[in-house]
Scaffold this motif. Sequence first.
Motif, mmCIF file in Angstrom:
data_model
loop_
_atom_site.group_PDB
_atom_site.id
_atom_site.type_symbol
_atom_site.label_atom_id
_atom_site.label_comp_id
_atom_site.label_asym_id
_atom_site.label_seq_id
_atom_site.Cartn_x
_atom_site.Cartn_y
_atom_site.Cartn_z
ATOM 1 N N GLU A 1 -4.145 2.007 6.926
ATOM 2 C CA GLU A 1 -3.535 3.500 6.701
ATOM 3 C C GLU A 1 -2.848 3.841 7.949
ATOM 4 O O GLU A 1 -3.319 3.931 9.093
ATOM 5 C CB GLU A 1 -4.735 4.440 6.627
ATOM 6 C CG GLU A 1 -5.577 4.267 5.672
ATOM 7 C CD GLU A 1 -5.194 3.923 4.164
ATOM 8 O OE1 GLU A 1 -4.267 4.615 3.860
ATOM 9 O OE2 GLU A 1 -5.926 3.345 3.371
ATOM 10 N N THR A 2 -1.455 4.070 7.798
ATOM 11 C CA THR A 2 -1.096 4.656 9.087
ATOM 12 C C THR A 2 -0.224 5.751 8.577
ATOM 13 O O THR A 2 0.098 6.017 7.744
ATOM 14 C CB THR A 2 0.113 3.476 9.743
ATOM 15 O OG1 THR A 2 1.205 3.292 8.776
ATOM 16 C CG2 THR A 2 -0.470 2.143 9.887
ATOM 17 N N VAL A 3 0.562 6.392 9.586
ATOM 18 C CA VAL A 3 1.378 7.605 9.458
ATOM 19 C C VAL A 3 2.899 7.103 9.079
ATOM 20 O O VAL A 3 3.698 8.005 8.327
ATOM 21 C CB VAL A 3 1.586 8.710 10.491
ATOM 22 C CG1 VAL A 3 0.475 9.420 10.609
ATOM 23 C CG2 VAL A 3 1.839 7.927 11.681
ATOM 24 N N GLU A 4 3.332 5.933 9.221
ATOM 25 C CA GLU A 4 4.501 5.309 8.491
ATOM 26 C C GLU A 4 4.633 5.330 6.988
ATOM 27 O O GLU A 4 3.580 5.223 6.403
ATOM 28 C CB GLU A 4 4.641 3.899 9.202
ATOM 29 C CG GLU A 4 4.989 4.002 10.474
ATOM 30 C CD GLU A 4 5.271 2.478 10.893
ATOM 31 O OE1 GLU A 4 6.054 1.738 10.778
ATOM 32 O OE2 GLU A 4 4.139 2.185 11.510
ATOM 33 N N SER A 5 5.689 5.316 6.696
ATOM 34 C CA SER A 5 5.748 4.957 5.086
ATOM 35 C C SER A 5 5.809 3.707 4.668
ATOM 36 O O SER A 5 5.126 3.447 3.570
ATOM 37 C CB SER A 5 7.424 5.315 4.579
ATOM 38 O OG SER A 5 8.316 4.738 5.345
ATOM 39 N N GLN B 1 1.378 4.712 19.122
ATOM 40 C CA GLN B 1 2.496 5.410 18.213
ATOM 41 C C GLN B 1 3.757 5.027 18.668
ATOM 42 O O GLN B 1 4.768 5.375 18.119
ATOM 43 C CB GLN B 1 2.191 6.815 18.346
ATOM 44 C CG GLN B 1 0.926 7.453 17.439
ATOM 45 C CD GLN B 1 0.699 8.815 17.691
ATOM 46 O OE1 GLN B 1 0.124 9.263 18.875
ATOM 47 N NE2 GLN B 1 0.684 9.630 16.478
ATOM 48 N N LYS C 1 3.808 0.915 17.680
ATOM 49 C CA LYS C 1 3.395 0.822 16.341
ATOM 50 C C LYS C 1 2.464 -0.340 16.142
ATOM 51 O O LYS C 1 2.254 -0.783 14.990
ATOM 52 C CB LYS C 1 4.492 0.544 15.348
ATOM 53 C CG LYS C 1 5.561 1.264 15.455
ATOM 54 C CD LYS C 1 5.148 3.006 14.944
ATOM 55 C CE LYS C 1 6.318 3.721 15.072
ATOM 56 N NZ LYS C 1 5.802 5.098 15.253
ATOM 57 N N VAL D 1 -9.044 5.574 12.192
ATOM 58 C CA VAL D 1 -7.721 5.261 12.685
ATOM 59 C C VAL D 1 -7.699 6.048 13.950
ATOM 60 O O VAL D 1 -7.815 7.300 13.991
ATOM 61 C CB VAL D 1 -6.527 5.304 11.778
ATOM 62 C CG1 VAL D 1 -5.157 4.873 12.641
ATOM 63 C CG2 VAL D 1 -6.595 4.555 10.408
ATOM 64 N N TYR E 1 -5.161 6.882 16.932
ATOM 65 C CA TYR E 1 -3.812 6.860 17.491
ATOM 66 C C TYR E 1 -3.561 7.367 18.823
ATOM 67 O O TYR E 1 -4.305 8.077 19.323
ATOM 68 C CB TYR E 1 -2.787 7.970 16.822
ATOM 69 C CG TYR E 1 -2.931 7.556 15.087
ATOM 70 C CD1 TYR E 1 -2.067 6.690 14.864
ATOM 71 C CD2 TYR E 1 -3.795 8.373 14.414
ATOM 72 C CE1 TYR E 1 -1.918 6.600 13.446
ATOM 73 C CE2 TYR E 1 -3.680 7.938 13.022
ATOM 74 C CZ TYR E 1 -2.640 7.338 12.537
ATOM 75 O OH TYR E 1 -2.755 6.925 11.293
#
Length: 144
Positions: A79-83, A100, A103, A134, A136
């Motif tokens: 799970e990352t914050v990117e699409s 961040q 990446k 996760v 960051y």
Amino acid sequence: MDLILSKRLELFTRTCREKDLRITPQRLEIFKQLALAVDHPSAEKLHQRLLERMPTLSLDTVYRTLGTFLELGLISKVETVESQAHFEVAEMQHHHLICQKCKKIIDFEWKQVDEADLPDEIQLFGNFKRKSVVVYGTCRECME
Ligand SMILES: [Zn+2]
Ligand SMILES: [Zn+2]
């Protein structure tokens, strides 16, 4: 071939046989490429690497195959914050540290979290499969 890779391939073969999934050269190659990766690649990145050996392979096939592997529990999604989703071969419980800026995604173990009980208020939710944390931040190289 190194030991980790051959172990991963063994598990792959066994799972496919158990779940009745045909081991096509394409599926094998996609799994192998992911099993070799240490950087949690996205489907796009994995596709780029695979093109060297399989120039006709489409990104769509990579997506679909990764979907199948996910369903079988052979790989997992980070799970990352990117699409873009990032993938890795599913293995022992671990957590992720994400820079961040650049990446990059790094694995780490956190026994206290693995062993900790979940908060009371979510106990009624149902069954739990796995816990993953996760974290960051900004890595040392990016801070310079
Ligand atoms: Zn960084
Ligand atoms: Zn990982």
